[in-house]
Design a protein around this motif. Structure first.
Motif, PDB file in Angstrom:
ATOM      1  N   LEU A  71      28.136  59.066 -39.238  1.00  0.00           N
ATOM      2  CA  LEU A  71      27.594  60.265 -38.596  1.00  0.00           C
ATOM      3  C   LEU A  71      28.706  61.216 -38.190  1.00  0.00           C
ATOM      4  CD1 LEU A  71      24.674  58.625 -36.658  1.00  0.00           C
ATOM      5  CD2 LEU A  71      24.477  60.444 -38.346  1.00  0.00           C
ATOM      6  N   SER A  72      29.865  60.700 -37.831  1.00  0.00           N
ATOM      7  CA  SER A  72      30.982  61.567 -37.414  1.00  0.00           C
ATOM      8  C   SER A  72      31.490  62.441 -38.550  1.00  0.00           C
ATOM      9  CB  SER A  72      32.126  60.729 -36.849  1.00  0.00           C
ATOM     10  OG  SER A  72      32.635  59.846 -37.830  1.00  0.00           O
ATOM     11  N   ASP A  73      31.175  62.098 -39.791  1.00  0.00           N
ATOM     12  CA  ASP A  73      31.587  62.922 -40.936  1.00  0.00           C
ATOM     13  C   ASP A  73      30.718  64.171 -41.097  1.00  0.00           C
ATOM     14  OD1 ASP A  73      33.702  61.272 -41.653  1.00  0.00           O
ATOM     15  OD2 ASP A  73      32.496  60.090 -43.055  1.00  0.00           O
ATOM     16  N   TYR A  74      29.624  64.247 -40.351  1.00  0.00           N
ATOM     17  CA  TYR A  74      28.703  65.379 -40.427  1.00  0.00           C
ATOM     18  C   TYR A  74      28.418  65.877 -39.001  1.00  0.00           C
ATOM     19  CZ  TYR A  74      28.297  63.985 -45.239  1.00  0.00           C
ATOM     20  OH  TYR A  74      28.592  63.673 -46.542  1.00  0.00           O
ATOM     21  N   PRO A  75      29.353  66.656 -38.421  1.00  0.00           N
ATOM     22  CA  PRO A  75      29.251  67.043 -37.003  1.00  0.00           C
ATOM     23  C   PRO A  75      27.949  67.740 -36.623  1.00  0.00           C
ATOM     24  CG  PRO A  75      31.414  67.596 -37.879  1.00  0.00           C
ATOM     25  CD  PRO A  75      30.581  67.134 -39.041  1.00  0.00           C
ATOM     26  N   ALA A  76      27.421  68.599 -37.461  1.00  0.00           N
ATOM     27  CA  ALA A  76      26.177  69.299 -37.108  1.00  0.00           C
ATOM     28  C   ALA A  76      25.013  68.311 -37.023  1.00  0.00           C
ATOM     29  CB  ALA A  76      25.873  70.403 -38.115  1.00  0.00           C
ATOM     30  N   TYR A  77      24.951  67.395 -37.952  1.00  0.00           N
ATOM     31  CA  TYR A  77      23.897  66.378 -37.942  1.00  0.00           C
ATOM     32  C   TYR A  77      24.065  65.459 -36.735  1.00  0.00           C
ATOM     33  CZ  TYR A  77      20.693  62.877 -39.942  1.00  0.00           C
ATOM     34  OH  TYR A  77      19.657  62.012 -40.161  1.00  0.00           O
ATOM     35  N   LEU A  78      25.307  65.078 -36.454  1.00  0.00           N
ATOM     36  CA  LEU A  78      25.604  64.248 -35.289  1.00  0.00           C
ATOM     37  C   LEU A  78      25.134  64.939 -34.008  1.00  0.00           C
ATOM     38  CD1 LEU A  78      27.014  61.847 -33.857  1.00  0.00           C
ATOM     39  CD2 LEU A  78      29.126  63.143 -34.032  1.00  0.00           C
ATOM     40  N   ALA A  79      25.431  66.221 -33.874  1.00  0.00           N
ATOM     41  CA  ALA A  79      25.036  66.963 -32.672  1.00  0.00           C
ATOM     42  C   ALA A  79      23.515  67.032 -32.544  1.00  0.00           C
ATOM     43  CB  ALA A  79      25.636  68.366 -32.706  1.00  0.00           C
ATOM     44  N   GLU A  80      22.829  67.251 -33.655  1.00  0.00           N
ATOM     45  CA  GLU A  80      21.372  67.308 -33.613  1.00  0.00           C
ATOM     46  C   GLU A  80      20.793  65.963 -33.163  1.00  0.00           C
ATOM     47  OE1 GLU A  80      17.642  68.754 -36.375  1.00  0.00           O
ATOM     48  OE2 GLU A  80      19.389  67.939 -37.402  1.00  0.00           O
ATOM     49  N   LEU A  81      21.324  64.885 -33.702  1.00  0.00           N
ATOM     50  CA  LEU A  81      20.850  63.553 -33.345  1.00  0.00           C
ATOM     51  C   LEU A  81      21.221  63.201 -31.901  1.00  0.00           C
ATOM     52  CD1 LEU A  81      19.317  61.222 -34.591  1.00  0.00           C
ATOM     53  CD2 LEU A  81      21.490  60.312 -35.422  1.00  0.00           C
ATOM     54  N   ALA A  82      22.401  63.624 -31.458  1.00  0.00           N
ATOM     55  CA  ALA A  82      22.865  63.331 -30.101  1.00  0.00           C
ATOM     56  C   ALA A  82      22.004  64.007 -29.037  1.00  0.00           C
ATOM     57  CB  ALA A  82      24.333  63.744 -29.951  1.00  0.00           C
ATOM     58  N   ALA A  83      21.236  65.015 -29.421  1.00  0.00           N
ATOM     59  CA  ALA A  83      20.304  65.633 -28.473  1.00  0.00           C
ATOM     60  C   ALA A  83      19.139  64.699 -28.147  1.00  0.00           C
ATOM     61  CB  ALA A  83      19.785  66.960 -29.036  1.00  0.00           C
ATOM     62  N   LEU A  84      18.905  63.696 -29.012  1.00  0.00           N
ATOM     63  CA  LEU A  84      17.808  62.754 -28.801  1.00  0.00           C
ATOM     64  C   LEU A  84      18.273  61.407 -28.252  1.00  0.00           C
ATOM     65  CD1 LEU A  84      15.651  63.171 -32.036  1.00  0.00           C
ATOM     66  CD2 LEU A  84      15.365  64.295 -29.824  1.00  0.00           C
ATOM     67  N   ILE A  85      19.485  61.001 -28.615  1.00  0.00           N
ATOM     68  CA  ILE A  85      19.942  59.658 -28.292  1.00  0.00           C
ATOM     69  C   ILE A  85      21.469  59.637 -28.256  1.00  0.00           C
ATOM     70  CG2 ILE A  85      19.917  58.945 -30.724  1.00  0.00           C
ATOM     71  CD1 ILE A  85      19.034  56.161 -29.755  1.00  0.00           C
ATOM     72  N   GLU A  86      22.021  58.770 -27.442  1.00  0.00           N
ATOM     73  CA  GLU A  86      23.475  58.595 -27.439  1.00  0.00           C
ATOM     74  C   GLU A  86      23.883  58.005 -28.791  1.00  0.00           C
ATOM     75  OE1 GLU A  86      26.941  55.956 -25.297  1.00  0.00           O
ATOM     76  OE2 GLU A  86      25.011  56.176 -24.281  1.00  0.00           O
ATOM     77  N   VAL A  87      24.889  58.626 -29.387  1.00  0.00           N
ATOM     78  CA  VAL A  87      25.386  58.164 -30.681  1.00  0.00           C
ATOM     79  C   VAL A  87      26.758  57.544 -30.462  1.00  0.00           C
ATOM     80  CG1 VAL A  87      26.025  58.826 -33.030  1.00  0.00           C
ATOM     81  CG2 VAL A  87      24.106  59.980 -31.893  1.00  0.00           C
ATOM     82  N   PRO A  88      26.864  56.220 -30.572  1.00  0.00           N
ATOM     83  CA  PRO A  88      28.153  55.575 -30.306  1.00  0.00           C
ATOM     84  C   PRO A  88      29.183  55.874 -31.388  1.00  0.00           C
ATOM     85  CG  PRO A  88      26.483  53.936 -30.871  1.00  0.00           C
ATOM     86  CD  PRO A  88      25.816  55.266 -30.890  1.00  0.00           C
ATOM     87  N   ASP A  89      30.451  55.757 -31.011  1.00  0.00           N
ATOM     88  CA  ASP A  89      31.525  55.863 -31.999  1.00  0.00           C
ATOM     89  C   ASP A  89      31.273  54.832 -33.096  1.00  0.00           C
ATOM     90  OD1 ASP A  89      32.789  57.819 -30.517  1.00  0.00           O
ATOM     91  OD2 ASP A  89      34.207  56.426 -29.571  1.00  0.00           O
ATOM     92  N   GLY A  90      31.542  55.217 -34.318  1.00  0.00           N
ATOM     93  CA  GLY A  90      31.376  54.309 -35.443  1.00  0.00           C
ATOM     94  C   GLY A  90      29.960  54.214 -35.976  1.00  0.00           C
ATOM     95  N   ALA A  91      29.030  54.996 -35.422  1.00  0.00           N
ATOM     96  CA  ALA A  91      27.642  54.936 -35.893  1.00  0.00           C
ATOM     97  C   ALA A  91      27.534  55.473 -37.316  1.00  0.00           C
ATOM     98  CB  ALA A  91      26.729  55.737 -34.967  1.00  0.00           C
ATOM     99  N   MET A  92      26.702  54.816 -38.088  1.00  0.00           N
ATOM    100  CA  MET A  92      26.422  55.233 -39.457  1.00  0.00           C
ATOM    101  C   MET A  92      24.938  55.510 -39.579  1.00  0.00           C
ATOM    102  SD  MET A  92      28.982  52.895 -41.734  1.00  0.00           S
ATOM    103  CE  MET A  92      28.828  54.056 -43.096  1.00  0.00           C
ATOM    104  N   THR A  93      24.555  56.093 -40.715  1.00  0.00           N
ATOM    105  CA  THR A  93      23.153  56.314 -41.012  1.00  0.00           C
ATOM    106  C   THR A  93      22.903  56.043 -42.484  1.00  0.00           C
ATOM    107  OG1 THR A  93      21.270  57.819 -40.696  1.00  0.00           O
ATOM    108  CG2 THR A  93      23.329  58.798 -41.508  1.00  0.00           C
ATOM    109  N   ILE A  94      21.648  55.788 -42.800  1.00  0.00           N
ATOM    110  CA  ILE A  94      21.234  55.610 -44.195  1.00  0.00           C
ATOM    111  C   ILE A  94      19.979  56.435 -44.449  1.00  0.00           C
ATOM    112  CG2 ILE A  94      22.237  53.298 -44.484  1.00  0.00           C
ATOM    113  CD1 ILE A  94      19.354  52.162 -44.095  1.00  0.00           C
ATOM    114  N   ASP A  95      19.774  56.746 -45.704  1.00  0.00           N
ATOM    115  CA  ASP A  95      18.509  57.274 -46.196  1.00  0.00           C
ATOM    116  C   ASP A  95      18.252  56.516 -47.492  1.00  0.00           C
ATOM    117  OD1 ASP A  95      16.197  58.735 -46.330  1.00  0.00           O
ATOM    118  OD2 ASP A  95      17.173  60.686 -46.505  1.00  0.00           O
TER     119      ASP A  95
END
Length: 180
Positions: A71-95
């Motif tokens: 998630l840290s590789d995509y700051p805008a997406y990280l910020a959008e998600l962080a508005a809903l939930i705390e995003v820990p360092d090292g968090a990843m995502t999948i689709d």
């Protein structure tokens, strides 16, 4: 048993075919021309983008796609998600997607998700957790996440892949297992 390999240029026609399937197109709102698929997936194939596009194989044949990123590789997406939930360092995502409709409804989705999660812990030793936002209307997708062992940790509005389905999302999480 699922295996994964990086998507390659020669896989793009198959991916385009999958993206045109109604059960995929509803949630993956992509242009599906050969040029558009190459434009959208080519940068990850060439290593010009930090995400990983993985072709999922079952019994040696391609059955689906998993996109994976920090998630840290995509700051805008990280910020959008962080508005809903705390995003820990090292968090990843999948689709993910299962390409052919006849392959859906057989438990392949949860097994593919579980398998890519195990692979993620091995491939990314710094990954702390996997967070997966999914459109609330996509019941099959969030049920697959639940069957794969993820838990719902948040809900709220996020930018959807397909605006026709609305902004309401659930966020699912699984943490890296604690070593014995």
């Amino acid at each position: 048993m699922f295996t994964f390999r990086r998507l390659a240029e020669h896989d793009l026609p198959l991916l385009g075919h999958w993206l045109r399937q109604p059960h995929v197109a509803r949630w993956w709102n992509h242009e599906t021309s050969q040029e558009a698929v190459a434009r959208d997936f080519g940068p990850a194939i060439r290593g010009e983008e930090p995400s990983e596009d993985l072709l999922a194989h079952l019994g040696g044949r391609p059955i689906g796609l998993v996109q994976r990123c920090r998630l840290s590789d995509y700051p805008a997406y990280l910020a959008e998600l962080a508005a809903l939930i705390e995003v820990p360092d090292g968090a990843m995502t999948i689709d993910y997607l299962i390409g052919e409709v006849q392959e859906t409804g057989h438990g392949h989705g949860p097994r593919m998700i579980r398998s890519v999660i195990r692979t993620t812990w091995n491939d990314h030793p710094d990954a702390s957790c996997i967070l997966v936002p999914v459109q609330a209307a996509n019941r099959a997708s969030w049920r697959a996440l639940e069957k794969a062992g993820l838990r719902r940790v948040a809900e709220g509005d996020l930018e959807p892949d397909n605006p026709a389905e609305g902004r309401a999302h659930y966020v699912y999480r699984i943490d890296r297992p604690i070593p014995d």
